[in-house]
Design an enzyme around this catalytic site. Structure first.
Site, PDB file in Angstrom:
ATOM      1  N   ALA A 188      17.937  14.589  13.223  1.00 20.48           N
ATOM      2  CA  ALA A 188      18.094  13.950  11.604  1.00 20.48           C
ATOM      3  C   ALA A 188      17.222  12.852  11.298  1.00 20.48           C
ATOM      4  O   ALA A 188      16.359  12.950  10.247  1.00 20.48           O
ATOM      5  CB  ALA A 188      19.594  13.484  11.670  1.00 20.48           C
TER       6      ALA A 188
ATOM      7  N   ASN B  36      13.546  14.141  11.321  1.00 20.56           N
ATOM      8  CA  ASN B  36      13.303  14.749   9.976  1.00 20.56           C
ATOM      9  C   ASN B  36      13.080  13.721   8.788  1.00 20.56           C
ATOM     10  O   ASN B  36      12.070  14.319   8.041  1.00 20.56           O
ATOM     11  CB  ASN B  36      14.442  15.814   9.813  1.00 20.56           C
ATOM     12  CG  ASN B  36      14.814  16.965  10.865  1.00 20.56           C
ATOM     13  OD1 ASN B  36      13.738  17.197  11.690  1.00 20.56           O
ATOM     14  ND2 ASN B  36      15.926  17.253  10.896  1.00 20.56           N
TER      15      ASN B  36
ATOM     16  N   TYR C  68      17.683  22.057  21.373  1.00 24.12           N
ATOM     17  CA  TYR C  68      18.714  22.910  20.891  1.00 24.12           C
ATOM     18  C   TYR C  68      18.209  24.067  20.525  1.00 24.12           C
ATOM     19  O   TYR C  68      17.040  24.270  20.146  1.00 24.12           O
ATOM     20  CB  TYR C  68      19.616  21.937  19.713  1.00 24.12           C
ATOM     21  CG  TYR C  68      19.157  22.006  18.324  1.00 24.12           C
ATOM     22  CD1 TYR C  68      19.329  23.263  17.521  1.00 24.12           C
ATOM     23  CD2 TYR C  68      18.418  20.800  17.883  1.00 24.12           C
ATOM     24  CE1 TYR C  68      18.971  23.397  16.128  1.00 24.12           C
ATOM     25  CE2 TYR C  68      18.132  20.988  16.495  1.00 24.12           C
ATOM     26  CZ  TYR C  68      18.128  22.304  15.826  1.00 24.12           C
ATOM     27  OH  TYR C  68      17.957  22.147  14.360  1.00 24.12           O
TER      28      TYR C  68
ATOM     29  N   ARG D 251      21.722  18.411  24.986  1.00 25.25           N
ATOM     30  CA  ARG D 251      21.264  16.976  25.207  1.00 25.25           C
ATOM     31  C   ARG D 251      21.807  16.344  25.826  1.00 25.25           C
ATOM     32  O   ARG D 251      21.682  14.784  25.868  1.00 25.25           O
ATOM     33  CB  ARG D 251      21.698  16.722  23.663  1.00 25.25           C
ATOM     34  CG  ARG D 251      22.791  16.645  23.149  1.00 25.25           C
ATOM     35  CD  ARG D 251      23.516  15.861  21.997  1.00 25.25           C
ATOM     36  NE  ARG D 251      22.641  16.021  20.584  1.00 25.25           N
ATOM     37  CZ  ARG D 251      23.170  16.209  19.728  1.00 25.25           C
ATOM     38  NH1 ARG D 251      24.412  16.985  19.419  1.00 25.25           N
ATOM     39  NH2 ARG D 251      22.277  16.135  18.630  1.00 25.25           N
TER      40      ARG D 251
ATOM     41  N   ASN E 163      26.689  11.899   8.295  1.00 22.30           N
ATOM     42  CA  ASN E 163      25.958  12.808   9.349  1.00 22.30           C
ATOM     43  C   ASN E 163      27.276  12.976  10.340  1.00 22.30           C
ATOM     44  O   ASN E 163      27.078  13.071  11.677  1.00 22.30           O
ATOM     45  CB  ASN E 163      24.949  12.574  10.122  1.00 22.30           C
ATOM     46  CG  ASN E 163      23.538  13.314   9.301  1.00 22.30           C
ATOM     47  OD1 ASN E 163      23.708  14.316   8.874  1.00 22.30           O
ATOM     48  ND2 ASN E 163      22.552  12.470   9.685  1.00 22.30           N
TER      49      ASN E 163
ATOM     50  N   ALA F 226      23.920  16.349  -6.576  1.00 23.82           N
ATOM     51  CA  ALA F 226      24.277  15.096  -6.280  1.00 23.82           C
ATOM     52  C   ALA F 226      24.781  14.049  -7.148  1.00 23.82           C
ATOM     53  O   ALA F 226      24.394  14.289  -8.502  1.00 23.82           O
ATOM     54  CB  ALA F 226      23.125  14.482  -5.517  1.00 23.82           C
TER      55      ALA F 226
ATOM     56  N   GLY G   3      18.710  20.702   7.713  1.00 19.06           N
ATOM     57  CA  GLY G   3      17.433  19.788   7.596  1.00 19.06           C
ATOM     58  C   GLY G   3      17.190  19.234   6.248  1.00 19.06           C
ATOM     59  O   GLY G   3      16.567  18.382   5.832  1.00 19.06           O
TER      60      GLY G   3
ATOM     61  N   GLY H  54      19.512  18.001   4.153  1.00 18.66           N
ATOM     62  CA  GLY H  54      20.005  16.730   3.783  1.00 18.66           C
ATOM     63  C   GLY H  54      19.044  15.758   4.406  1.00 18.66           C
ATOM     64  O   GLY H  54      19.120  14.548   3.620  1.00 18.66           O
ATOM     65  N   ASP H  55      18.454  15.926   5.436  1.00 25.59           N
ATOM     66  CA  ASP H  55      17.457  14.834   5.700  1.00 25.59           C
ATOM     67  C   ASP H  55      16.373  14.864   4.779  1.00 25.59           C
ATOM     68  O   ASP H  55      15.926  13.651   4.416  1.00 25.59           O
ATOM     69  CB  ASP H  55      17.001  15.091   7.261  1.00 25.59           C
ATOM     70  CG  ASP H  55      18.098  15.321   8.468  1.00 25.59           C
ATOM     71  OD1 ASP H  55      19.100  14.788   8.162  1.00 25.59           O
ATOM     72  OD2 ASP H  55      17.892  16.388   9.055  1.00 25.59           O
TER      73      ASP H  55
END
Length: 306
Positions: free
Chosen positions: A39, A42, A94, A114, A177, A241, A264, A266-267
Site C-alpha cells: 500500500a 504504491n 503475494y 509474508r 486499510n 468520494a 491499488g 485506493g493507494d
C-alpha cells in the site's frame, strides 16, 4: 531532489506481486509478471508520478526480490535510501489469482506469503535509524496505513514510534486499510488500534466498507462526527468520494473509465489527494486530482501506476 518540491515519506511494507498473464485458476497459470506492490509503496510511486518528491521507509530481504523492489522504486523516481536490507529474512510476496468477469474485467483474489518477512520485522529501531530520521525531518508529509501495525508486534511498535515523533508543520497521513485476515481473532483490538491512529492523524482515508467495519458507521457525515480530530477526512466508495477539510465538505463522482481490476486504486487515489494538498490545491481540486490518478490504476492488473 529539487528543493521546490515537498517531500512525502511513506512508511510500510513492500511486496513483490506475481500476476498471471492469463486470467484463470492458479493451477492453470503457467506464467506470471512480477511488479512492485504494498500500500505505502504504491502510494509513493503515485506521488512521484504526480510530481511530489517521495521516499519509502521499509525493509526487504537480501535476495533478488528485494533488489528488484528497490530498483523499481528508483525507476519510478522514489528515494530508496531508507529501505533497509535484512540479511536473514526474505522479501514478502503475494500472488494474484485473476477470475474473469462477464463484463471483461477481472476479480483479483490475493494469496499472501509474508509471514516472517523482512518487512514484518520493521521496528522502532528502523524508525530511529539516522537516514530515516533525516528524511522524516525534511518531510512535509508522512504517510502510513493500518496494514503495518497488523503485521507484527514490532511493526505495531514502529507505527507507534512514527506517530510519537514531533510533528511541527509536517502532516501525518493515515489510510485505514482494514485487512481482517491480518487481524483474525483479534478484530476488536485491531479496530481500537486503527481508530486510535485515525484520531491522531492530520489526513485520514477510509472506504465506506472499512468505516463500517472499524468505526461502526458508514454514512460519511457520521464518519466525520466520529472522527472530528483529523483536519482532512476522505471517505470513498465505488461511486465517488466525500472529503472534509475542517468544517468544509465537498463530494465528487468517480470518473467513468473501463475498470480492469481495482487493487491499488485506493493507494493511487490517496496519492492524488495528498499531491493536491501538498501543491496547495483546494479540497475540490485535490479530489479531482485523486480521481484522475486512481483511474490509472483501475485500467491495469498492476497495483501501482506506471
Amino acid at each position: 531532489m529539487p528543493d521546490t518540491s515537498p517531500l512525502a515519506v511513506c512508511v510500510g511494507e513492500g511486496l513483490v506481486s506475481l500476476v498471471p498473464t492469463v486470467a484463470g485458476p492458479l493451477e492453470d497459470s503457467r506464467t506470471f509478471r512480477r511488479s512492485l506492490a504494498g500500500a505505502e509503496w504504491n502510494t509513493a510511486v503515485a506521488l512521484a508520478s504526480a510530481g511530489i518528491d517521495a521516499a519509502v521507509v521499509s525493509r526487504v530481504g537480501d535476495d533478488g526480490f528485494g533488489r528488484f523492489l528497490r530498483a523499481e522504486l528508483r525507476r519510478h523516481g522514489v528515494d530508496d535510501s531508507a529501505v533497509q536490507t535484512d540479511p536473514d529474512a526474505p522479501t514478502g510476496i503475494y500472488v494474484k489469482e485473476l477470475v474473469p468477469l462477464a463484463d471483461g474485467a477481472v476479480e483479483a483474489r490475493m494469496h499472501y506469503y509474508r509471514t516472517g518477512s523482512a518487512a514484518s520485522a520493521i521496528s522502532p529501531a528502523t524508525i530511529a535509524d539516522a537516514t530515516v530520521g533525516r528524511l522524516i525531518e525534511a518531510a512535509a508529509l508522512v504517510h502510513t496505513s493500518g496494514i503495518t501495525p497488523a503485521l507484527s508486534s514490532t511493526a505495531h511498535a514502529a507505527q507507534d514510534a512514527v506517530f510519537a515523533l514531533p510533528r511541527g508543520e509536517r502532516l501525518l497521513s493515515f489510510d485505514v486499510n482494514w485487512r481482517p485476515a491480518l487481524w483474525r481473532r483479534r478484530e476488536d483490538e485491531g479496530g481500537d488500534v486503527l481508530t486510535g491512529y485515525a484520531r491522531r492523524a492530520d489526513v485520514v482515508f477510509c472506504t465506506i466498507a472499512d468505516a463500517d467495519a472499524v468505526f461502526g458507521v458508514s454514512d460519511p457525515d457520521d464518519v466525520r462526527a466520529f472522527l472530528p480530530e483529523p483536519r482532512y477526512l476522505v471517505v470513498t466508495s465505488a461511486r465517488g468520494a466525500i472529503a472534509f477539510d475542517g468544517p468544509d465538505r465537498t463530494e465528487s463522482s468517480a470518473l467513468d473509465v473501463p475498470v480492469v481490476e481495482t487493487i491499488g486504486a485506493g493507494d493511487a487515489f490517496a496519492a492524488g489527494f495528498l499531491a493536491g494538498i501538498l501543491s496547495g490545491l483546494s479540497l475540490t481540486g485535490s479530489l479531482a486530482r485523486a480521481h484522475r490518478i486512481a483511474t490509472r490504476a483501475l485500467t491495469s492488473t498492476r497495483d501501482h501506476v506506471d
